[in-house]
Design an enzyme around this catalytic site. Structure first.
Site, PDB file in Angstrom:
ATOM      1  N   HIS A  70     -26.024 -59.345  92.175  1.00 25.31           N
ATOM      2  CA  HIS A  70     -25.420 -60.159  90.403  1.00 25.31           C
ATOM      3  C   HIS A  70     -26.957 -61.314  90.808  1.00 25.31           C
ATOM      4  O   HIS A  70     -27.355 -62.294  90.281  1.00 25.31           O
ATOM      5  CB  HIS A  70     -24.612 -60.171  90.325  1.00 25.31           C
ATOM      6  CG  HIS A  70     -23.957 -58.973  89.936  1.00 25.31           C
ATOM      7  ND1 HIS A  70     -23.745 -57.405  89.875  1.00 25.31           N
ATOM      8  CD2 HIS A  70     -24.378 -58.588  87.984  1.00 25.31           C
ATOM      9  CE1 HIS A  70     -23.996 -56.470  89.187  1.00 25.31           C
ATOM     10  NE2 HIS A  70     -23.546 -57.436  87.688  1.00 25.31           N
ATOM     11  N   ASP A 124     -17.432 -53.493  88.211  1.00 21.03           N
ATOM     12  CA  ASP A 124     -18.590 -53.332  86.992  1.00 21.03           C
ATOM     13  C   ASP A 124     -18.647 -52.169  86.130  1.00 21.03           C
ATOM     14  O   ASP A 124     -17.973 -50.809  86.787  1.00 21.03           O
ATOM     15  CB  ASP A 124     -19.858 -53.315  88.188  1.00 21.03           C
ATOM     16  CG  ASP A 124     -20.927 -53.197  87.091  1.00 21.03           C
ATOM     17  OD1 ASP A 124     -21.834 -54.846  87.394  1.00 21.03           O
ATOM     18  OD2 ASP A 124     -21.447 -52.646  86.516  1.00 21.03           O
ATOM     19  N   ARG A 384     -27.637 -53.420  77.697  1.00 23.19           N
ATOM     20  CA  ARG A 384     -27.544 -54.553  77.098  1.00 23.19           C
ATOM     21  C   ARG A 384     -28.312 -55.663  76.438  1.00 23.19           C
ATOM     22  O   ARG A 384     -29.044 -55.866  77.031  1.00 23.19           O
ATOM     23  CB  ARG A 384     -26.517 -55.431  77.846  1.00 23.19           C
ATOM     24  CG  ARG A 384     -25.458 -53.784  78.161  1.00 23.19           C
ATOM     25  CD  ARG A 384     -24.131 -54.193  78.864  1.00 23.19           C
ATOM     26  NE  ARG A 384     -22.637 -53.611  78.845  1.00 23.19           N
ATOM     27  CZ  ARG A 384     -22.272 -53.849  80.187  1.00 23.19           C
ATOM     28  NH1 ARG A 384     -22.070 -55.250  80.748  1.00 23.19           N
ATOM     29  NH2 ARG A 384     -21.375 -52.726  80.141  1.00 23.19           N
ATOM     30  N   ARG A 545     -16.032 -57.508  82.888  1.00 24.51           N
ATOM     31  CA  ARG A 545     -15.461 -58.628  84.054  1.00 24.51           C
ATOM     32  C   ARG A 545     -14.320 -58.971  83.355  1.00 24.51           C
ATOM     33  O   ARG A 545     -13.765 -59.675  82.689  1.00 24.51           O
ATOM     34  CB  ARG A 545     -16.622 -60.051  83.777  1.00 24.51           C
ATOM     35  CG  ARG A 545     -16.724 -60.284  82.476  1.00 24.51           C
ATOM     36  CD  ARG A 545     -17.537 -60.925  81.818  1.00 24.51           C
ATOM     37  NE  ARG A 545     -19.160 -60.656  82.488  1.00 24.51           N
ATOM     38  CZ  ARG A 545     -19.720 -60.765  81.681  1.00 24.51           C
ATOM     39  NH1 ARG A 545     -20.668 -61.926  80.708  1.00 24.51           N
ATOM     40  NH2 ARG A 545     -21.232 -59.843  81.934  1.00 24.51           N
TER      41      ARG A 545
HETATM   42  C1  MIC Z   1     -23.238 -56.893  83.835  1.00 20.35           C
HETATM   43  O1  MIC Z   1     -23.970 -56.210  82.763  1.00 20.35           O
HETATM   44  O2  MIC Z   1     -22.415 -57.243  82.074  1.00 20.35           O
HETATM   45  C2  MIC Z   1     -22.250 -56.880  84.453  1.00 20.35           C
HETATM   46  C3  MIC Z   1     -22.960 -58.396  85.150  1.00 20.35           C
HETATM   47  O3  MIC Z   1     -22.471 -55.907  85.548  1.00 20.35           O
HETATM   48  C4  MIC Z   1     -20.746 -56.434  84.297  1.00 20.35           C
HETATM   49  C5  MIC Z   1     -19.963 -56.880  85.490  1.00 20.35           C
HETATM   50  C6  MIC Z   1     -19.855 -58.549  85.708  1.00 20.35           C
HETATM   51  O4  MIC Z   1     -19.975 -58.614  84.582  1.00 20.35           O
HETATM   52  O5  MIC Z   1     -19.527 -59.083  86.630  1.00 20.35           O
HETATM   53  C7  MIC Z   1     -20.109 -55.395  84.026  1.00 20.35           C
HETATM   54  O6  MIC Z   1     -21.167 -54.727  83.691  1.00 20.35           O
HETATM   55  O7  MIC Z   1     -19.440 -54.485  84.261  1.00 20.35           O
HETATM   56 FE1  SF4 Z   2     -26.604 -55.219  87.290  1.00 16.64          FE
HETATM   57 FE2  SF4 Z   2     -24.989 -54.850  85.302  1.00 16.64          FE
HETATM   58 FE3  SF4 Z   2     -27.823 -55.060  84.964  1.00 16.64          FE
HETATM   59 FE4  SF4 Z   2     -26.727 -53.184  85.811  1.00 16.64          FE
HETATM   60  S1  SF4 Z   2     -25.977 -53.596  83.845  1.00 16.64           S
HETATM   61  S2  SF4 Z   2     -28.248 -54.313  86.043  1.00 16.64           S
HETATM   62  S3  SF4 Z   2     -24.999 -54.471  87.369  1.00 16.64           S
HETATM   63  S4  SF4 Z   2     -26.077 -56.873  85.322  1.00 16.64           S
END
Ligand code: MIC
Ligand code: SF4
Length: 642
Positions: A70, A124, A384, A545
């Protein structure tokens, strides 16, 4: 345990062989033995600090892996220090360490470690990606992962089970991503809360493991506890190609297993889909949206960065060049993927098309660089598109398949890849017969002898763990914030290249809490001392998180009262001693003002809430274990007391 005669779902089969506490009855709390764990660096530093606080010499799982994927932009010493800390923790406690550059945790775990029929917990939320291999995998807060590494069970509420039955075959221009988006259109971002999604039906035979993993990955966006495919010949084919056929077992639901809900999807009818800003369930078909102008196209992330994804995108990009108005980035999911596309000529096709090749990491998905231009339209193959997540607040992020991404990059406008069906037909969807295997970037666990001499490497940005206060009997709390429905962890504790380096420095990180919603929140909450947050439906959706609970705790938040919670976030609030309460009557939400005062009286197993003097009925339903955790002031204190 279950009656042997009852036909079992796939989940029930795996759960019943891993059950440590409780019974497999809907909505009851169960404890599960965990075979494997994974962490990534943005949550890992905290997880290993928590593991250290448990005073256990080595991990007790069959296999645990610490990934760095990350926080890979090293804009200052902080991230590099975190990487070294995590590496030293892996060496000290007996974990595998996947070095930065080796790839995104979920992609690498699928390739090198996942085993059908086993359980996995990861810090995660996309850990259920491994469900593509027939693993029962859960996303959790770092503290729950630390507890699993310490050999403790992982607790969940026994979910209901939805079966998604697939028939047909995907048309050449459609993809697994479109199937996920279709399900998001049907169920919405909270439609999976309280469910595990089991995929089945004849149609699954047409999907390879990487395609299945795209689908299980996106199950997280439904709020589902997990998603899983059976382990069958396609699974064997994948494991064999990864040189791991010995890990194969066949496991599937019994024929007459019963489900809480069945959804049927005909793959032959799937069309390219798009999730519009700012929610993964704001789904329309590409044709419905029409030709909107595109400024940026990003291909990658744990959802869509397999070799199949990149080959299919390359089949469209081959011999063509990205439109001058489009910045096209490609992040291969792992070093294995990058190595193979460089060996088979795909990389040249991508380079010749004007792609900017980024390292094998999360990159733009978590706002680690590549923020779009002001007001820009960014098409991303990610999972996302929450408000502000890209790093540009007024950008509009659309989620699409690699095929839609590639077609749109060439045309400069959102484009249905149907016009490239011949190219896609030629590219096919087959996985390689043999993947190129080189685990040089994975450091195996040290011998027990060697572990004893390892010291944890703690850079100056790695601060101590804040601890929660015990619950007490009476709380008088001012409302520090009132927010709407579907507040994500990206609202509560934003990520991105500027903020992520402080994940192991809670006092500094706390300055950014709720920044995208209300810049003044952090200061206000701190001044209030103790306070309460009021939320709408599905509060805390998205990431696992734990910082979204830990930081509010640090700022004095003692209770969060909402219409409903997302699963992982609720567990994280309890782990950090914050009371998660729900309005019994959702209309009571309207009664709370920004300057309301919340009084909470806690007796043995009861909670009475008054807001501005009026009694407001709330739902909590904590198990004995959760009560004890809350009363102790969080899971770490609770473990310390046992
Ligand atoms: C995300 O996609 O939001 C992350 C970053 O992978 C998070 C973990 C984090 O916030 O470190 C997740 O999906 O859990
Ligand atoms: Fe990384 Fe989370 Fe994005 Fe997947 S969704 S690539 S684990 S930041």
């Amino acid at each position: 345990m279950l009656n042997n005669k009852k036909p079992l779902t796939l989940c029930e089969k795996i759960l019943s062989t891993h059950l440590t506490d409780g019974v497999l009855e809907n909505e009851k709390e169960i404890g599960i033995r965990i075979d494997q764990t994974l962490t990534q660096d943005a949550t890992g530093t905290m997880a290993y600090l928590e593991f250290e606080a448990m005073n256990i010499p080595s991990v007790k799982t069959e296999l645990s892996v610490a990934y760095v994927d990350h926080n890979t932009l090293q804009n200052g010493f902080e991230n590099a220090d975190d990487h070294l800390f995590i590496q030293s923790a892996a060496e000290k406690y007996g974990l595998y360490y996947s070095r930065p550059g080796n790839g995104i945790c979920h992609q690498v775990h699928l390739e090198r470690f996942g085993v059908p029929g086993k359980t996995l917990v990861g810090s995660d939320s996309h850990t259920p990606t491994a469900g593509g291999l027939g693993m029962l995998a859960f996303g959790a807060g770092g503290l729950d992962v630390a507890a699993a590494m310490a050999g403790m069970p992982y607790y969940i509420t026994m979910p209901k089970i939805i079966k998604v039955e697939l028939t047909g075959v995907l048309p050449a221009h459609a993809s697994a991503k479109d199937v996920s988006l279709k399900l998001l259109q049907i169920l919405g971002v909270k439609g999976g809360v309280g469910y595990i999604i089991e995929w089945g039906g004849e149609g699954i035979k047409t999907l390879s493991v990487p395609e299945r993993a795209t689908i299980t990955n996106m199950g997280t966006e439904l709020g589902a506890t997990s998603s899983i495919f059976p382990s069958d010949d396609r699974t064997r084919e994948f494991l064999k190609a990864q040189g791991r056929e010995k890990d194969y077992i066949s496991i599937a639901a019994d024929d007459n297993a019963t489900y809480d809900r069945i959804i049927k999807i005909n793959l032959s009818e799937i069309e390219p889909m798009v999730a519009c800003p700012h929610s993964p369930d704001n789904v329309k078909s590409v044709d419905e949206i029409g030709e909107i102008k595109v400024d940026q196209v990003c291909i990658g992330s744990c959802t869509n960065s397999s070799i199949i994804d990149l080959e299919r995108a390359a089949s469209i990009l081959d011999g063509r060049v990205a439109s001058p108005g489009v910045s096209l980035t490609i992040s291969p999911g792992s070093k294995q993927v990058l190595t193979m596309i460089s060996q088979n000529g795909t990389l040249s096709k991508l380079l010749n098309s004007g792609s900017r090749i980024l390292e094998c990491a999360c990159g733009p998905c978590i706002g680690m660089g590549m923020s779009p231009n002001s007001g820009g339209v960014s098409l991303r193959t990610f999972n996302r598109n929450f408000y502000g997540r890209s790093g540009t607040r007024d950008a509009k992020v659309y989620l699409v398949s690699p095929e839609v991404a590639a077609a749109s990059a060439i045309n400069g406008v959102l484009t249905n890849p149907k016009k490239y069906s011949d190219d896609l037909e030629r590219a096919g969807r087959a996985i390689p017969e043999n993947f190129t295997i080189n685990d040089a970037f994975i450091i195996a666990p040290h011998s027990e002898e060697k572990r004893k001499s390892i010291e944890l490497l703690r850079g100056p940005n790695i601060k101590g763990l804040p601890t929660a206060e015990k619950l007490g009997k009476k709380l008088r709390l001012e409302v520090s914030l009132k927010v709407e429905d579907n507040i994500t962890t990206d609202h509560i504790m934003p990520a991105g290249g500027k903020i992520l380096p402080f994940r192991s420095n809670i006092p500094k990180l706390s300055e950014f809490c709720f920044q995208v919603v209300d810049d003044a929140f952090s200061k206000r909450a701190k001044e209030m001392g103790n306070s309460c947050i009021i939320g709408g439906d599905n509060y805390g959706q998205g990431s696992s998180r734990e910082h979204a609970a830990l930081v509010p705790m640090y700022l004095g938040v003692r209770a969060v009262i909402t219409k409903s919670f997302a699963r992982i976030h609720k567990a994280n609030l309890i782990n950090f001693g914050i009371l998660p309460l729900c309005f019994e009557n959702p209309l009571d939400y309207e009664k709370v003002r920004n300057d309301s005062v919340v009084e909470i009286e806690i007796t043995e197993r009861n909670i009475i809430v008054k807001i501005d003097g009026e009694h407001i009925p709330v739902i909590y339903e904590f198990t004995d274990r959760q009560w004890d955790i809350l009363k102790a002031g969080g899971l770490l204190n609770y473990i310390g007391n046992h």
